[in-house]
Design a protein around this motif. Sequence first.
Motif, short mmCIF file in Angstrom:
data_model
loop_
_atom_site.label_atom_id
_atom_site.label_comp_id
_atom_site.label_asym_id
_atom_site.label_seq_id
_atom_site.Cartn_x
_atom_site.Cartn_y
_atom_site.Cartn_z
N PHE A 130 -27.08 -33.82 27.87
CA PHE A 130 -25.80 -34.47 28.17
C PHE A 130 -24.74 -34.12 27.14
CE2 PHE A 130 -28.65 -37.66 30.38
CZ PHE A 130 -28.30 -37.24 31.65
N PHE A 131 -25.11 -34.04 25.86
CA PHE A 131 -24.15 -33.64 24.83
C PHE A 131 -23.75 -32.17 25.00
CE2 PHE A 131 -25.80 -37.16 21.86
CZ PHE A 131 -24.75 -38.00 22.20
N SER A 132 -24.71 -31.32 25.36
CA SER A 132 -24.39 -29.91 25.59
C SER A 132 -23.37 -29.76 26.71
CB SER A 132 -25.67 -29.12 25.93
OG SER A 132 -26.56 -29.09 24.85
N TYR A 133 -23.57 -30.56 27.75
CA TYR A 133 -22.61 -30.51 28.87
C TYR A 133 -21.23 -30.99 28.42
CZ TYR A 133 -20.71 -31.01 33.57
OH TYR A 133 -19.93 -30.89 34.68
N SER A 134 -21.17 -32.08 27.68
CA SER A 134 -19.89 -32.63 27.23
C SER A 134 -19.16 -31.69 26.29
CB SER A 134 -20.10 -33.98 26.54
OG SER A 134 -20.54 -34.96 27.45
N LEU A 135 -19.90 -31.12 25.33
CA LEU A 135 -19.27 -30.30 24.29
C LEU A 135 -18.85 -28.93 24.79
CD1 LEU A 135 -21.71 -31.24 21.40
CD2 LEU A 135 -19.29 -31.85 21.54
N GLY A 136 -19.52 -28.41 25.82
CA GLY A 136 -19.17 -27.09 26.33
C GLY A 136 -18.33 -27.12 27.59
N LYS A 137 -17.80 -28.28 27.93
CA LYS A 137 -17.12 -28.46 29.22
C LYS A 137 -15.87 -27.58 29.34
CE LYS A 137 -17.45 -32.62 30.72
NZ LYS A 137 -17.22 -34.06 30.98
N SER A 138 -15.66 -27.05 30.54
CA SER A 138 -14.50 -26.21 30.81
C SER A 138 -13.23 -27.04 30.88
CB SER A 138 -14.69 -25.47 32.14
OG SER A 138 -14.75 -26.40 33.22
N VAL A 139 -12.08 -26.36 30.93
CA VAL A 139 -10.79 -27.04 30.99
C VAL A 139 -10.70 -27.91 32.24
CG1 VAL A 139 -8.29 -26.73 31.14
CG2 VAL A 139 -9.66 -25.23 29.66
N THR A 140 -11.25 -27.42 33.35
CA THR A 140 -11.20 -28.18 34.61
C THR A 140 -12.22 -29.31 34.63
OG1 THR A 140 -12.74 -26.60 35.62
CG2 THR A 140 -10.38 -26.18 35.90
N GLY A 141 -13.21 -29.26 33.74
CA GLY A 141 -14.19 -30.33 33.64
C GLY A 141 -15.28 -30.31 34.68
N ASP A 142 -15.37 -29.21 35.48
CA ASP A 142 -16.38 -29.18 36.54
C ASP A 142 -17.61 -28.35 36.18
OD1 ASP A 142 -15.14 -26.75 36.54
OD2 ASP A 142 -14.62 -26.74 38.67
N SER A 143 -17.64 -27.76 34.98
CA SER A 143 -18.79 -26.99 34.53
C SER A 143 -18.77 -26.92 33.01
CB SER A 143 -18.78 -25.57 35.13
OG SER A 143 -17.67 -24.84 34.64
N SER A 144 -19.87 -26.42 32.46
CA SER A 144 -19.98 -26.29 31.02
C SER A 144 -20.50 -24.91 30.69
CB SER A 144 -20.92 -27.37 30.46
OG SER A 144 -20.87 -27.41 29.05
N ALA A 145 -20.32 -24.48 29.43
CA ALA A 145 -20.72 -23.15 29.01
C ALA A 145 -21.87 -23.24 28.01
CB ALA A 145 -19.54 -22.40 28.39
N CYS A 146 -22.76 -22.25 28.04
CA CYS A 146 -23.86 -22.20 27.10
C CYS A 146 -24.42 -20.78 27.06
CB CYS A 146 -24.97 -23.18 27.49
SG CYS A 146 -25.84 -22.75 29.02
N HIS A 147 -25.28 -20.50 26.09
CA HIS A 147 -26.01 -19.25 26.05
C HIS A 147 -27.13 -19.32 27.08
CE1 HIS A 147 -28.42 -15.91 24.50
NE2 HIS A 147 -27.40 -15.57 23.73
N SER A 148 -27.48 -18.18 27.68
CA SER A 148 -28.53 -18.21 28.71
C SER A 148 -29.86 -18.72 28.15
CB SER A 148 -28.72 -16.81 29.31
OG SER A 148 -29.25 -15.91 28.36
#
Length: 433
Positions: free
Chosen positions: A142-160
């Motif tokens: 959940f923290f990974s999703y919150s901290l990597g969230k895109s500007v639009t807020g509909d996805s998050s970024a991470c390393h594969s």
Amino acid sequence: MGHWDLVANVIDQLLLREQSKFVKQFREVDDFKRYGTPQLLPILYAPEEQCARLLDYVENMGLDLDLPASLPVNLRDGYETSADTQLSNHPFLRGEGWFNVIFRDYVTARAQSSASTSAEAAKRIRSNVLSAEWKHSPMYAFFSYSLGKSVTGDSSACHSEDLGALYESFKSACETDDRLVTSIGRAGNRLAAAFNIVRGDAAIVGPLHFFTYESTLSITFPRELSYINIWDVPEVILGGDRSSFKFGPGVYIACADLMVSANEIQAYVGRDFSPVLLNIKSLISEGIKIQGDPSDVILICEEYLGFPWSKYQRRLDLGGLAADAREGSALYLEFRRIVLRFKDAKDGEAAVFQPMMDNLVVGTNVRARTVLDYLQDIGCVKLARSMYLLDFASFAKLGISRSQLRDLEKTDAAQKISRDLLKFAKHKSQRAI
């Protein structure tokens, strides 16, 4: 997800408070008065730096901690002494360990997503999180999703390579009867992933979408997999520092290279589920032992595989020219995967929840979308309210049963479906042009 964003914001404020306390003290030391400037103050003991130092202090990762990088050489020794003193009294710590797992997971997720974390340091963090010693909790995902969230807020970024740890973290959030349903597929030079926790027929979490950083395309799962769809991924690694790897029900993997680092594979798919299906170009494994009935695992590979994999290997030749045969086979396997997702609903029909099908079963998988469009085009599947419905009478006209589909029986009907899917895909592609 709103409350996790709130928790992340509260923790960030605590880090900023610690930074403010440090800056207030350090600006008064003689070295700073002699060599420092006001422009340095905002970068001293920043939240990202605190997270890296905390992670190294508790987990002994040996991270590069020459932070901040732009600190003048004349200030380095005094700064390190002050930072060590401040860190030992950090509110996220209790003695030499974490105050609680919430702080641990926030610090880990933030250190991984920080631009100030070197590639080597991020690699060590990922290795630690995927190890058998790391006890997973839901907060990391959940923290990974919150901290990597895109500007639009509909996805998050991470390393594969973070996806395996995210899978373990979401899995730890599941109660006894919950299912973590996951899909991961290639989207250009990135991977797209979706995680959804399902209880009964309802999604209680997600789908939460992640896109990996560009050109990060390899994924590692350390312990187990179930209810997951993986397609067009260059490399999948099963196992880490654990001796065994477990397959549950509902696993489909289509990748170029499958590497098995575990010494043992266990397959427990259950009586009512389709077998694990591994559709790969090459397989790398040494001294592997496989526990499971041959009907629990189906392995399709372009090369001949020796013992013990040969026991589970099936050849799928649907005819045609080489390129078309490969594409037809891939479409047929997607056809199988989608049809077997439908569960009997009432007389004459089977059903699947539309968001589940669109977001997780199909997702960004172009072949899967083509197959679903094909099934709708020939009248086998229709959309009613929020459900996709499979009509048994229309499906029967294809000449293949779901049990034959499940076991990948080579029938004339299977070959015809493969050819028809290929024609439909080509026609659809031409219309798009």
